[in-house]
Design a protein around this motif. Structure first.
Motif, PDB file in Angstrom:
ATOM      1  N   ARG A 258       0.996  -1.312   0.235  1.00  0.00           N
ATOM      2  CA  ARG A 258       0.137  -0.011  -0.037  1.00  0.00           C
ATOM      3  C   ARG A 258       0.879   1.451  -0.046  1.00  0.00           C
ATOM      4  N   PHE A 259       1.816   1.429   0.859  1.00  0.00           N
ATOM      5  CA  PHE A 259       2.608   2.688   1.149  1.00  0.00           C
ATOM      6  C   PHE A 259       3.674   2.779   0.095  1.00  0.00           C
ATOM      7  N   ASP A 260       3.985   1.656  -0.587  1.00  0.00           N
ATOM      8  CA  ASP A 260       4.786   1.813  -1.774  1.00  0.00           C
ATOM      9  C   ASP A 260       4.022   2.330  -3.132  1.00  0.00           C
ATOM     10  N   ALA A 261       2.752   2.012  -3.361  1.00  0.00           N
ATOM     11  CA  ALA A 261       1.929   2.582  -4.246  1.00  0.00           C
ATOM     12  C   ALA A 261       1.662   3.987  -4.218  1.00  0.00           C
ATOM     13  N   TYR A 262       1.506   4.365  -2.542  1.00  0.00           N
ATOM     14  CA  TYR A 262       1.319   5.777  -2.410  1.00  0.00           C
ATOM     15  C   TYR A 262       2.324   6.803  -3.015  1.00  0.00           C
ATOM     16  N   ASP A 263       3.728   5.767  -2.758  1.00  0.00           N
ATOM     17  CA  ASP A 263       4.990   6.868  -2.970  1.00  0.00           C
ATOM     18  C   ASP A 263       5.155   6.916  -4.433  1.00  0.00           C
ATOM     19  N   ARG A 264       4.801   5.641  -5.126  1.00  0.00           N
ATOM     20  CA  ARG A 264       5.532   5.475  -6.358  1.00  0.00           C
ATOM     21  C   ARG A 264       4.681   5.278  -7.505  1.00  0.00           C
ATOM     22  N   SER A 265       3.348   5.060  -7.342  1.00  0.00           N
ATOM     23  CA  SER A 265       2.362   4.433  -8.559  1.00  0.00           C
ATOM     24  C   SER A 265       1.685   5.582  -9.424  1.00  0.00           C
ATOM     25  N   GLY A 266       1.753   6.805  -8.832  1.00  0.00           N
ATOM     26  CA  GLY A 266       1.108   7.976  -9.571  1.00  0.00           C
ATOM     27  C   GLY A 266      -0.152   8.167  -9.245  1.00  0.00           C
ATOM     28  N   LEU A 267      -0.839   7.085  -8.605  1.00  0.00           N
ATOM     29  CA  LEU A 267      -2.357   7.282  -8.208  1.00  0.00           C
ATOM     30  C   LEU A 267      -2.228   8.004  -6.582  1.00  0.00           C
ATOM     31  N   THR A 268      -3.512   8.595  -6.663  1.00  0.00           N
ATOM     32  CA  THR A 268      -3.859   9.299  -5.333  1.00  0.00           C
ATOM     33  C   THR A 268      -3.912   8.418  -3.993  1.00  0.00           C
ATOM     34  N   ARG A 269      -3.959   8.905  -2.944  1.00  0.00           N
ATOM     35  CA  ARG A 269      -4.024   7.882  -1.812  1.00  0.00           C
ATOM     36  C   ARG A 269      -5.335   7.168  -1.910  1.00  0.00           C
ATOM     37  N   SER A 270      -6.674   8.006  -2.249  1.00  0.00           N
ATOM     38  CA  SER A 270      -7.894   7.565  -2.357  1.00  0.00           C
ATOM     39  C   SER A 270      -7.817   6.458  -3.184  1.00  0.00           C
ATOM     40  N   VAL A 272      -5.235   4.603  -4.388  1.00  0.00           N
ATOM     41  CA  VAL A 272      -4.688   3.282  -3.940  1.00  0.00           C
ATOM     42  C   VAL A 272      -5.366   2.704  -2.882  1.00  0.00           C
ATOM     43  N   ASP A 273      -6.067   3.429  -2.177  1.00  0.00           N
ATOM     44  CA  ASP A 273      -6.849   2.526  -0.970  1.00  0.00           C
ATOM     45  C   ASP A 273      -8.167   1.676  -1.634  1.00  0.00           C
ATOM     46  N   ALA A 274      -8.538   2.335  -2.812  1.00  0.00           N
ATOM     47  CA  ALA A 274      -9.755   1.782  -3.562  1.00  0.00           C
ATOM     48  C   ALA A 274      -9.200   0.535  -4.073  1.00  0.00           C
ATOM     49  N   GLN A 275      -8.202   0.710  -4.866  1.00  0.00           N
ATOM     50  CA  GLN A 275      -7.430  -0.506  -5.198  1.00  0.00           C
ATOM     51  C   GLN A 275      -7.039  -1.781  -4.076  1.00  0.00           C
ATOM     52  N   MET A 276      -6.688  -1.363  -3.161  1.00  0.00           N
ATOM     53  CA  MET A 276      -6.458  -2.092  -2.091  1.00  0.00           C
ATOM     54  C   MET A 276      -7.628  -2.873  -1.634  1.00  0.00           C
ATOM     55  N   ARG A 277      -8.597  -2.262  -1.275  1.00  0.00           N
ATOM     56  CA  ARG A 277     -10.054  -2.709  -0.804  1.00  0.00           C
ATOM     57  C   ARG A 277     -10.453  -3.609  -1.974  1.00  0.00           C
ATOM     58  N   LEU A 278     -10.493  -3.234  -3.089  1.00  0.00           N
ATOM     59  CA  LEU A 278     -10.821  -4.276  -4.207  1.00  0.00           C
ATOM     60  C   LEU A 278     -10.095  -5.589  -4.169  1.00  0.00           C
ATOM     61  N   ALA A 279      -8.800  -5.225  -4.113  1.00  0.00           N
ATOM     62  CA  ALA A 279      -8.044  -6.522  -4.203  1.00  0.00           C
ATOM     63  C   ALA A 279      -8.229  -7.527  -2.992  1.00  0.00           C
ATOM     64  N   GLN A 280      -8.339  -6.691  -1.672  1.00  0.00           N
ATOM     65  CA  GLN A 280      -8.626  -7.602  -0.598  1.00  0.00           C
ATOM     66  C   GLN A 280      -9.864  -8.372  -0.745  1.00  0.00           C
ATOM     67  N   GLU A 281     -11.033  -7.568  -1.194  1.00  0.00           N
ATOM     68  CA  GLU A 281     -12.092  -8.315  -1.422  1.00  0.00           C
ATOM     69  C   GLU A 281     -12.058  -9.608  -2.401  1.00  0.00           C
ATOM     70  N   LYS A 282     -11.608  -9.258  -3.469  1.00  0.00           N
ATOM     71  CA  LYS A 282     -11.650 -10.205  -4.428  1.00  0.00           C
ATOM     72  C   LYS A 282     -10.474 -11.448  -4.354  1.00  0.00           C
ATOM     73  N   LEU A 283      -9.321 -11.112  -3.944  1.00  0.00           N
ATOM     74  CA  LEU A 283      -8.409 -12.046  -3.547  1.00  0.00           C
ATOM     75  C   LEU A 283      -8.483 -12.617  -2.243  1.00  0.00           C
ATOM     76  N   MET A 284      -8.967 -12.193  -1.302  1.00  0.00           N
ATOM     77  CA  MET A 284      -8.914 -12.671   0.161  1.00  0.00           C
ATOM     78  C   MET A 284     -10.314 -12.795   0.544  1.00  0.00           C
ATOM     79  N   ASP A 285     -11.005 -11.886   1.014  1.00  0.00           N
ATOM     80  CA  ASP A 285     -12.156 -12.047   1.715  1.00  0.00           C
ATOM     81  C   ASP A 285     -13.296 -12.948   1.228  1.00  0.00           C
ATOM     82  N   GLN A 286     -13.593 -12.692   0.042  1.00  0.00           N
ATOM     83  CA  GLN A 286     -14.509 -13.602  -0.724  1.00  0.00           C
ATOM     84  C   GLN A 286     -14.212 -15.082  -0.740  1.00  0.00           C
ATOM     85  N   ARG A 287     -12.853 -15.376  -0.884  1.00  0.00           N
ATOM     86  CA  ARG A 287     -12.393 -16.647  -0.910  1.00  0.00           C
ATOM     87  C   ARG A 287     -12.359 -17.215   0.481  1.00  0.00           C
ATOM     88  N   ASN A 288     -11.890 -16.402   1.421  1.00  0.00           N
ATOM     89  CA  ASN A 288     -11.827 -16.922   2.859  1.00  0.00           C
ATOM     90  C   ASN A 288     -13.208 -17.406   3.305  1.00  0.00           C
TER      91      ASN A 288
END
Length: 347
Positions: A258-270, A272-288
């Motif tokens: 997350r913090f690496d993307a904050y610093d270097r991805s060119g995306l805003t913090r919001s 990046v946070d949206a991407q992290m929420r999406l990734a967590q939901e799809k890759l972890m939470d739903q499957r768990n």
């Protein structure tokens, strides 16, 4: 395209593999050179996450027993410590549950060979058309390092591109040489097969192709942008994340990304946070959530035989409010950490 590295990358996506490190790949642990203030931010972000520390756990409910092993999906000699500790328990188990067993991996390979459109979009706009010139230049160079020429990379599906960026070029070469990723998951399966213990998959073989199917074009493009920072220093990133895994601090890995993307991805913090929420939901939470029922059913059946079961899956599926450990706790299971010297701290 070369099938074995591609299959490995697909399994990495399906199992939320962390970027790979191996003895043959040399890199620097980025935590060791990180400014103290930033390192403190990472720890603060991870601190409130339930079960953030520890790789190996025991769950008990009446006469039912589950040994839960958080895995790292690529080769590392430190896996021997876990295998020495848990090998006898696998031998005595009623079943081993993993994300993708040998049958699922074989079916995935067959599907990929038969249907290139699983990875390649033959009709939609190309990646150079979807990204800026500068973004495509950086992305095509990164994929070229991973054995994917620009003419092929331009039509790859965005989710697969993001997966490929998380695997270092060095590790891709190691996989080709070995013919196998060599992670803890595969070691668990090999041990179970040698002991004639049934191996069961926690999800269907085609799960990886369904995880990202409802993403919008903008979400797909931002997923690539968020993954680019790791590609720029892949070997260092890989060593950092592998060391965090073997220190038993799995969720710190997630916050590092997350913090690496904050610093270097060119995306805003919001963004990046949206991407992290999406990734967590799809890759972890739903499957768990989908895994808990088959794990509990297997444990109940095993108890009838006077045995327990072993469940091995990516370590990032253990922590969190929607992690497997908290979901089992909510179902009345008692959880106890297991410490293996040299591999995590438990607790």
């Amino acid at each position: 395209m070369r099938l074995k590295p591609i299959l490995t990358a697909l399994l990495a996506a399906a199992t939320l593999a962390m970027p790979a490190a191996a003895q043959d790949c040399v890199g620097q642990n980025l935590f060791q050179t990180m400014p103290p203030k930033r390192l403190a931010e990472l720890h603060a972000a991870a601190e409130s996450v339930p079960y953030r520390r520890g790789l190996f756990w025991r769950a008990e409910k009446g006469d039912q027993r589950i040994l839960l092993l958080g895995t790292y999906h690529f080769a590392d000699p430190r896996h021997d410590l876990a295998m020495d500790r848990f090998g006898p328990e696998i031998d005595a188990a009623a079943a081993l549950l993993v994300e993708a067993g040998p049958q699922e991996e074989a079916r995935l390979a067959q599907a990929m060979a038969a249907d290139p459109s699983l990875l390649v979009d033959p009709d939609g706009p190309t990646l150079p058309e979807r990204l800026t010139d500068e973004e495509w230049k950086s992305l095509s160079a990164a994929l070229e390092e991973r054995g994917l020429p620009a003419v092929i990379a331009s039509r790859l599906r965005p989710w697969y591109v993001a997966v490929m960026l998380g695997i270092s070029p060095c590790m891709m070469r190691v996989i080709e040489t070995r013919g196998d990723p060599g992670g803890l998951d595969h070691l668990l399966v090999e041990r179970a097969q040698a002991a004639a213990v049934p191996v069961r998959a926690l999800e269907p073989w085609d799960t990886v192709f369904t995880l990202f199917q409802d993403m919008t074009p903008a979400e797909e493009e931002d997923m690539i942008r968020a993954a680019m920072p790791a590609a720029a220093h892949a070997d260092d990133y890989a060593v950092t994340l592998a060391d965090a895994y073997f220190a038993g601090d799995s969720w710190l890995i997630w916050e590092f990304g997350r913090f690496d993307a904050y610093d270097r991805s060119g995306l805003t913090r919001s963004q990046v946070d949206a991407q992290m929420r999406l990734a967590q939901e799809k890759l972890m939470d739903q499957r768990n959530k989908s895994w808990v029922q088959p794990i509990e059913q297997a444990a109940a059946q095993a108890a009838g035989q006077g045995k327990g079961v072993v469940a091995g899956f990516g370590a990032l599926h253990l922590p969190g409010k929607a992690g497997v450990l908290r979901l089992l706790e909510n179902q009345g299971w008692t959880l106890s950490p297991i410490t293996v010297k040299g591999t995590g701290d438990g607790g």
